[in-house]
Design a protein around this motif. Structure first.
Motif, PDB file in Angstrom:
ATOM      1  N   ILE A  12       0.834  -1.203   0.000  1.00 50.93           N
ATOM      2  CA  ILE A  12       0.000   0.000   0.000  1.00 50.93           C
ATOM      3  C   ILE A  12       0.872   1.257   0.000  1.00 50.93           C
ATOM      4  N   LYS A  13       1.973   1.226   0.758  1.00 55.59           N
ATOM      5  CA  LYS A  13       2.900   2.371   0.761  1.00 55.59           C
ATOM      6  C   LYS A  13       3.516   2.572  -0.621  1.00 55.59           C
ATOM      7  N   MET A  14       3.857   1.451  -1.280  1.00 52.82           N
ATOM      8  CA  MET A  14       4.412   1.539  -2.628  1.00 52.82           C
ATOM      9  C   MET A  14       3.404   2.168  -3.587  1.00 52.82           C
ATOM     10  N   VAL A  15       2.158   1.744  -3.504  1.00 54.93           N
ATOM     11  CA  VAL A  15       1.123   2.296  -4.376  1.00 54.93           C
ATOM     12  C   VAL A  15       0.948   3.793  -4.119  1.00 54.93           C
ATOM     13  N   LYS A  16       1.031   4.191  -2.856  1.00 55.83           N
ATOM     14  CA  LYS A  16       0.878   5.618  -2.553  1.00 55.83           C
ATOM     15  C   LYS A  16       2.028   6.432  -3.149  1.00 55.83           C
ATOM     16  N   LYS A  17       3.252   5.885  -3.113  1.00 53.38           N
ATOM     17  CA  LYS A  17       4.385   6.592  -3.740  1.00 53.38           C
ATOM     18  C   LYS A  17       4.130   6.819  -5.223  1.00 53.38           C
ATOM     19  N   VAL A  18       3.607   5.775  -5.870  1.00 57.27           N
ATOM     20  CA  VAL A  18       3.286   5.904  -7.300  1.00 57.27           C
ATOM     21  C   VAL A  18       2.141   6.905  -7.478  1.00 57.27           C
ATOM     22  N   GLY A  19       1.192   6.871  -6.539  1.00 59.91           N
ATOM     23  CA  GLY A  19       0.071   7.804  -6.610  1.00 59.91           C
ATOM     24  C   GLY A  19       0.506   9.248  -6.497  1.00 59.91           C
ATOM     25  N   LEU A  20       1.524   9.507  -5.695  1.00 53.98           N
ATOM     26  CA  LEU A  20       2.028  10.876  -5.567  1.00 53.98           C
ATOM     27  C   LEU A  20       2.622  11.368  -6.884  1.00 53.98           C
ATOM     28  N   ILE A  21       3.227  10.438  -7.645  1.00 52.53           N
ATOM     29  CA  ILE A  21       3.733  10.804  -8.975  1.00 52.53           C
ATOM     30  C   ILE A  21       2.560  11.062  -9.922  1.00 52.53           C
ATOM     31  N   ARG A  22       1.562  10.156  -9.882  1.00 53.02           N
ATOM     32  CA  ARG A  22       0.427  10.272 -10.786  1.00 53.02           C
ATOM     33  C   ARG A  22      -0.357  11.562 -10.535  1.00 53.02           C
ATOM     34  N   PHE A  23      -0.527  11.920  -9.272  1.00 56.86           N
ATOM     35  CA  PHE A  23      -1.364  13.077  -8.932  1.00 56.86           C
ATOM     36  C   PHE A  23      -0.525  14.295  -8.539  1.00 56.86           C
ATOM     37  N   HIS A  24       0.737  14.296  -8.988  1.00 56.70           N
ATOM     38  CA  HIS A  24       1.607  15.474  -8.857  1.00 56.70           C
ATOM     39  C   HIS A  24       1.701  15.977  -7.413  1.00 56.70           C
ATOM     40  N   GLY A  25       1.889  15.019  -6.501  1.00 58.52           N
ATOM     41  CA  GLY A  25       2.123  15.375  -5.112  1.00 58.52           C
ATOM     42  C   GLY A  25       0.872  15.582  -4.283  1.00 58.52           C
ATOM     43  N   ASP A  26      -0.320  15.372  -4.853  1.00 56.40           N
ATOM     44  CA  ASP A  26      -1.563  15.543  -4.091  1.00 56.40           C
ATOM     45  C   ASP A  26      -1.728  14.358  -3.127  1.00 56.40           C
ATOM     46  N   ASN A  27      -1.505  14.602  -1.844  1.00 55.59           N
ATOM     47  CA  ASN A  27      -1.502  13.537  -0.846  1.00 55.59           C
ATOM     48  C   ASN A  27      -2.880  12.901  -0.671  1.00 55.59           C
ATOM     49  N   ARG A  28      -3.936  13.715  -0.760  1.00 52.77           N
ATOM     50  CA  ARG A  28      -5.285  13.180  -0.571  1.00 52.77           C
ATOM     51  C   ARG A  28      -5.643  12.203  -1.685  1.00 52.77           C
ATOM     52  N   GLN A  29      -5.388  12.582  -2.921  1.00 52.24           N
ATOM     53  CA  GLN A  29      -5.711  11.690  -4.036  1.00 52.24           C
ATOM     54  C   GLN A  29      -4.825  10.441  -4.024  1.00 52.24           C
ATOM     55  N   ALA A  30      -3.562  10.626  -3.632  1.00 53.79           N
ATOM     56  CA  ALA A  30      -2.668   9.475  -3.559  1.00 53.79           C
ATOM     57  C   ALA A  30      -3.126   8.501  -2.474  1.00 53.79           C
ATOM     58  N   GLY A  31      -3.622   9.047  -1.365  1.00 52.53           N
ATOM     59  CA  GLY A  31      -4.126   8.190  -0.287  1.00 52.53           C
ATOM     60  C   GLY A  31      -5.334   7.400  -0.713  1.00 52.53           C
ATOM     61  N   SER A  32      -6.262   8.051  -1.407  1.00 61.21           N
ATOM     62  CA  SER A  32      -7.452   7.367  -1.915  1.00 61.21           C
ATOM     63  C   SER A  32      -7.058   6.289  -2.929  1.00 61.21           C
ATOM     64  N   PHE A  33      -6.083   6.598  -3.765  1.00 60.89           N
ATOM     65  CA  PHE A  33      -5.563   5.677  -4.778  1.00 60.89           C
ATOM     66  C   PHE A  33      -4.980   4.421  -4.112  1.00 60.89           C
ATOM     67  N   SER A  34      -4.199   4.607  -3.051  1.00 58.82           N
ATOM     68  CA  SER A  34      -3.561   3.470  -2.375  1.00 58.82           C
ATOM     69  C   SER A  34      -4.580   2.630  -1.617  1.00 58.82           C
ATOM     70  N   ARG A  35      -5.588   3.269  -1.012  1.00 63.24           N
ATOM     71  CA  ARG A  35      -6.620   2.511  -0.296  1.00 63.24           C
ATOM     72  C   ARG A  35      -7.405   1.621  -1.252  1.00 63.24           C
ATOM     73  N   LYS A  36      -7.679   2.134  -2.437  1.00 60.45           N
ATOM     74  CA  LYS A  36      -8.398   1.345  -3.448  1.00 60.45           C
ATOM     75  C   LYS A  36      -7.618   0.079  -3.794  1.00 60.45           C
ATOM     76  N   TYR A  37      -6.332   0.228  -4.065  1.00 61.40           N
ATOM     77  CA  TYR A  37      -5.532  -0.944  -4.422  1.00 61.40           C
ATOM     78  C   TYR A  37      -5.278  -1.838  -3.215  1.00 61.40           C
ATOM     79  N   GLY A  38      -5.277  -1.249  -2.015  1.00 59.69           N
ATOM     80  CA  GLY A  38      -5.141  -2.057  -0.809  1.00 59.69           C
ATOM     81  C   GLY A  38      -6.321  -2.993  -0.621  1.00 59.69           C
TER      82      GLY A  38
END
Length: 557
Positions: free
Chosen positions: A447-473
C-alpha cells in the motif's frame, strides 16, 4: 385473530434434502431441526436474532432436563416446568452429559416441545399477554407518554430492517414501493419484532419513566461484533451454540429466566433500570430494548414503543457471542463493535481476537470459543472436527440521533478443532498469527508503494494518492481472502508447521506478484518517466516496485 409461534409457521429454514426454503413453527423447528440446513430469514442478522431466541428456549430446557427428558436430581420444578429450588448439590458434569447425548442422538428431545406447550400463552401474538409485548395498562404505567396521546408509535416500515424508514427520512432505495412499505405477513412481523428488540436505533422520543436522564438502548446485539458457530444442519448449529454451563459462575446453579418467565413486567423493568446485564443467557438473549404494545384495528397495527435504558456491556462476560478488546488502561475488557472504517476487514485478519493465541490469562476470548474448547477437552466433539465460525455485524448510518442500520457485514472462518485449540510448544494459533503478521507487513509495504506511485500520478496531491492506495489495498486483501481461508481450513494438527507456513508464503508471494503485474499494466506516462527527488535520484513506478520487492523477499525470507 390468532397467531401462535408454537403452532403457526414463521421461521424460515432451508430443507436439507430438497434445498428449498420453507416456513415452520417453533414445534416443527425443534422436532425436525436435523432435517433443515440453516435459518433463511430476510437478512443474516435477523437469523442471528431468531437463533438466539431459539437458544434461550433450549438453554432454559436443558439446564433443567437431561437428554432423556428427566429433571436433574438436584433440581425441583413446578408443573409448568419452571424452576422452584435446588434440592441437592449442583453438578455441571450433568450438563456436559446432556449436551454430549443430544449430540450423539442427533436431535432434540421431547422436553423442548413440552415446555413450549406448557408456556404456550406466552408465544401468542394476540393473547392476554401478547408475545414480546406488554398490556396497554402496563405500557401506560411505564411510558412517559400514554397511548391515549397517540405518541410513541413506529411504523412497520421502521421495524422492517430491510427498509428502516422513519417518517422523517424516506428510504430512497427500498426493496418495496411506497404503497407496500407498511404491508406485512404475520410471520414476517414476528421475525422483525424479535430483530427490532436487538437492533433498534435511537429515534424513539417516548421513554419509560426514570428519575435520571439516560440514553435509549440501541439494542444489545447492535453494540457487539457477534461471533457464533455454524454447523452442518440447524440442529448442529443450535447445539454448538448451546452454552449450558454458566461462564461467570461455575460453582453455582444459575436459573435461566427468559423474558416470558418473569412473573410481572414491573420487576423486569426494574431490573433493566439497574443498567446491569442479566446473569443468565436466556434472559440476555431475550432482553428488550423497547417496551412494546400493539393496538390492532382489524389487521392494521398501531405499534407503540417506549425506550428502555441501555445496559452496560463492560465486563458482561455472560455474553458468549462477541469478541473483546481491552480499554484504555488495558485492564477492563469491553464488547468491541465493528466500525464503518474497517467494514472490509476480513475476519481472519483479526484471528487473535477470536482465540487466545498465547494462552495469557489477561486475554479474553469469545465465550463461544471457550465453550467449544471445553466440548473438545471433554470429548463431546471430535478433536479433528472442522469448526466454522461466523460473524455478522450491523453498522449504523453514523447519525447519533437515529443510528439506523445501514450496512450488514457477514464473514466466516473454518478451522480444524485440534488446530484451533492446539496447546503444544509450537502451537498452531501462534504460528497462524505469525503468518497473518507477515501478510500484514507485506500488505502495508504494498500500500505504501502504491501511494508513492500515486504521488507521482497526482503530482504530489496527498489526498488523491491516499485514496488511490486505499483502493488498491482493498483489491490486494480481497485477492488474499479466499487463498488464506482455504489454507487455514486445510491445516491439521499432524502437519509440519514450518512446511505449511512456507506454503502460505508461496501463495502470498504469487498473489502479490499477480497484483503487481496488474498494477504495472495500468501505469501512466508520468509514472513511467517519474521525477527527480530532492536527492537527485529518479523516482518512478519501477524504482518504487523494485524497493517493494526487496522488502517483500526479505519479509518472506
Amino acid at each position: 385473530m390468532s397467531f401462535n409461534l408454537v403452532k403457526n409457521p414463521w421461521i424460515k429454514v432451508v430443507e436439507k434434502e430438497s434445498g428449498h426454503e420453507t416456513k415452520v413453527s417453533l414445534e416443527e423447528a425443534f422436532r425436525n431441526s436435523q432435517k433443515y440446513l440453516c435459518l433463511s430469514g430476510d437478512m443474516k442478522f435477523q437469523d442471528l436474532a431468531v437463533m438466539r431466541f431459539m437458544l434461550a428456549i433450549l438453554t432454559t430446557v436443558y439446564t433443567r432436563f437431561d437428554a432423556d427428558d428427566n429433571p436433574y436430581e438436584w433440581i425441583e420444578l413446578d408443573d409448568d416446568m419452571r424452576f422452584v429450588r435446588l434440592v441437592d448439590e449442583y453438578d455441571e458434569d450433568d450438563l456436559f452429559d446432556t449436551w454430549e447425548k443430544l449430540y450423539s442422538q442427533g436431535h432434540f428431545s421431547d422436553a423442548v416441545v413440552e415446555y413450549l406447550y406448557k408456556n404456550i400463552d406466552a408465544f401468542d401474538m394476540f393473547g392476554e399477554r401478547p408475545f414480546y409485548q406488554v398490556t396497554r395498562e402496563e405500557y401506560d404505567s411505564f411510558a412517559t407518554k400514554p397511548i391515549s396521546t397517540g405518541k410513541g408509535t413506529v411504523s412497520v416500515r421502521q421495524i422492517n430492517r430491510r427498509i428502516s424508514e422513519s417518517n422523517n427520512s424516506p428510504s430512497l432505495f427500498s426493496p418495496r414501493s411506497a404503497q407496500k412499505k407498511d404491508s406485512f405477513s404475520m410471520d414476517e412481523l414476528v421475525r422483525w419484532i424479535i430483530t427490532y428488540q436487538n437492533y433498534t436505533g435511537t429515534t424513539d422520543k417516548t421513554k419509560i419513566n426514570l428519575k435520571e436522564k439516560v440514553s435509549n438502548s440501541a439494542g444489545w446485539l447492535y453494540k457487539l461484533s457477534p461471533v457464533y458457530a455454524d454447523g452442518d444442519s440447524l440442529f448442529e448449529t443450535l447445539l454448538l451454540n448451546l452454552v449450558l454451563v454458566n461462564q461467570i459462575d461455575r460453582e453455582n446453579y444459575v436459573n435461566q429466566v427468559p423474558v416470558w418467565e418473569n412473573d410481572s413486567f414491573d420487576g423486569y423493568v426494574e431490573s433493566i433500570k439497574r443498567l446491569v446485564p442479566p446473569n443468565n443467557i436466556a434472559a440476555l438473549y431475550t432482553t428488550w430494548s423497547r417496551l412494546m404494545h400493539i393496538e390492532w384495528e382489524y389487521d392494521k397495527p398501531a405499534i407503540y414503543v417506549a425506550g428502555l435504558p441501555a445496559l452496560s456491556n463492560t465486563n458482561a462476560f455472560i455474553e458468549p457471542m462477541t469478541i473483546w478488546r481491552n480499554d484504555k488502561d488495558d485492564v477492563t475488557p469491553a464488547a468491541r463493535s465493528i466500525k464503518s472504517s474497517n467494514v472490509n476487514k476480513a475476519m481472519w485478519r483479526d484471528f487473535g481476537m477470536y482465540i487466545n493465541v498465547d494462552g495469557k490469562e489477561d486475554r479474553k476470548e469469545p465465550g463461544i470459543v471457550s465453550w467449544l474448547r471445553e466440548l473438545k477437552e471433554n470429548d463431546c466433539i471430535d478433536r479433528g472436527k472442522l469448526l466454522s465460525l461466523d460473524s455478522v455485524s450491523v453498522i449504523s448510518d453514523g447519525n447519533a440521533t437515529s443510528q439506523a442500520p445501514a450496512i450488514e457485514v457477514f464473514d466466516d472462518m473454518d478451522i480444524n478443532a485440534s488446530v484451533f485449540f492446539d496447546k503444544g510448544e509450537n502451537r498452531w494459533p501462534r504460528r497462524i498469527e505469525d503468518a497473518i503478521a507477515t501478510t500484514q507487513n507485506v500488505a502495508d509495504d504494498y500500500i505504501k508503494m502504491v501511494k508513492k506511485v500515486g504521488l507521482i500520478r497526482f503530482h504530489g496531491d496527498n489526498r488523491q494518492a491516499g485514496s488511490f492506495s486505499r483502493k488498491y489495498g482493498l483489491v490486494f486483501y480481497d485477492g488474499l481472502n479466499a487463498p488464506f481461508k482455504n489454507w487455514l481450513s486445510g491445516l491439521k494438527d499432524s502437519d509440519n508447521r514450518d512446511e505449511k507456513l512456507n506454503e502460505w508464503k508461496k501463495l502470498l508471494l504469487q498473489t502479490t506478484l499477480d497484483n503487481l503485474n496488474i498494477f504495472m499494466k495500468g501505469a501512466t506516462h508520468s509514472e513511467i518517466v517519474g521525477a527527480i527527488d530532492e536527492s537527485g535520484n529518479v523516482r518512478n513506478i519501477f524504482t518504487a516496485v523494485g524497493l517493494f520487492k526487496h522488502k517483500m523477499y526479505k519479509e518472506l525470507e
